[in-house]
Design a protein around this motif. Structure first.
Motif, PDB file in Angstrom:
ATOM      1  N   ILE A 101      15.742  26.013  58.827  1.00 35.65           N
ATOM      2  CA  ILE A 101      14.991  25.812  60.065  1.00 35.65           C
ATOM      3  C   ILE A 101      15.196  24.383  60.560  1.00 35.65           C
ATOM      4  CG2 ILE A 101      12.686  25.743  61.104  1.00 35.65           C
ATOM      5  CD1 ILE A 101      11.867  27.840  58.958  1.00 35.65           C
ATOM      6  N   SER A 102      15.006  23.414  59.659  1.00 32.22           N
ATOM      7  CA  SER A 102      15.171  22.013  60.036  1.00 32.22           C
ATOM      8  C   SER A 102      15.584  21.211  58.811  1.00 32.22           C
ATOM      9  CB  SER A 102      13.873  21.452  60.622  1.00 32.22           C
ATOM     10  OG  SER A 102      12.853  21.437  59.641  1.00 32.22           O
ATOM     11  N   GLY A 103      16.101  20.032  59.071  1.00 34.00           N
ATOM     12  CA  GLY A 103      16.539  19.138  58.009  1.00 34.00           C
ATOM     13  C   GLY A 103      18.020  19.278  57.736  1.00 34.00           C
ATOM     14  N   SER A 104      18.541  18.314  57.021  1.00 29.20           N
ATOM     15  CA  SER A 104      19.947  18.341  56.621  1.00 29.20           C
ATOM     16  C   SER A 104      20.076  17.609  55.306  1.00 29.20           C
ATOM     17  CB  SER A 104      20.833  17.695  57.692  1.00 29.20           C
ATOM     18  OG  SER A 104      20.460  16.342  57.875  1.00 29.20           O
ATOM     19  N   GLY A 105      21.140  17.914  54.600  1.00 26.08           N
ATOM     20  CA  GLY A 105      21.375  17.295  53.303  1.00 26.08           C
ATOM     21  C   GLY A 105      22.537  17.956  52.621  1.00 26.08           C
ATOM     22  N   LYS A 106      22.534  17.919  51.290  1.00 18.64           N
ATOM     23  CA  LYS A 106      23.633  18.463  50.492  1.00 18.64           C
ATOM     24  C   LYS A 106      23.126  19.529  49.523  1.00 18.64           C
ATOM     25  CE  LYS A 106      26.579  15.365  52.008  1.00 18.64           C
ATOM     26  NZ  LYS A 106      27.614  15.659  52.919  1.00 18.64           N
ATOM     27  N   LEU A 107      23.831  20.638  49.505  1.00 16.39           N
ATOM     28  CA  LEU A 107      23.632  21.701  48.526  1.00 16.39           C
ATOM     29  C   LEU A 107      24.735  21.522  47.491  1.00 16.39           C
ATOM     30  CD1 LEU A 107      22.701  24.521  47.462  1.00 16.39           C
ATOM     31  CD2 LEU A 107      24.255  25.508  49.148  1.00 16.39           C
TER      32      LEU A 107
END
Length: 157
Positions: A101-107
């Motif tokens: 839905i929102s946010g970003s980063g690393k999986l």
């Protein structure tokens, strides 16, 4: 495979109707004369998950079930990870479809020993499909990570 695509499409429809803060949960059922009727269900609150069942520590992770589809072993889940938070490396025993839905980063994608062997940069509107028993972890960026997930029944062999 068709069922997976239908579940993903359903997840996107659900995600579009659920704002970042808790909203209503409506189940559309057949009422009298097979006319559709919307039944409002109670939403569960997100609960802090400081430690995973495998004993690994999370940072700023909250999770909860929004809806349990009766008789289908399918669950609609909601998650939140604080800015700069993380979810420790873990696996899920069941197929899982996640909508950002929102946010970003690393999986992170991890081998059996927990070492990182790859990564995916996630962002809003991404859909990530997890096959059973795939090790992964999450490291969030500068804003809160909000997601919806659908846990599906175990595949039939």
């Amino acid at each position: 495979m068709r069922g997976l695509f239908c579940a993903a499409a359903s997840l996107v429809v659900i995600a579009a109707s659920v704002p970042a803060c808790a909203g209503g949960i409506y189940v559309v059922e057949n009422g009298q004369g097979n006319n559709p009727v919307a039944v409002k269900k109670e939403a569960s609150a997100l609960a802090a998950v400081p430690v995973l069942p495998n004993g690994k520590q999370n940072q700023g992770f909250k999770y909860g079930m929004l809806y349990d589809l009766p008789g289908a072993a399918t669950h609609v889940m909601r998650g939140h990870v604080d800015a700069k938070g993380s979810i420790a490396v873990h696996d899920g025993a069941l197929p899982y479809i996640l909508y950002v839905i929102s946010g970003s980063g690393k999986l992170s994608l991890n081998d059996k020993g927990g070492g990182q062997i790859g990564e995916v940069a996630y962002k809003p509107d991404d859909v990530i499909v997890f096959q059973p028993n795939t090790l992964h972890g999450w490291t969030n960026g500068d804003t809160a990570f909000e997601f919806l997930g659908v846990e599906l029944p175990a595949p039939q062999k």
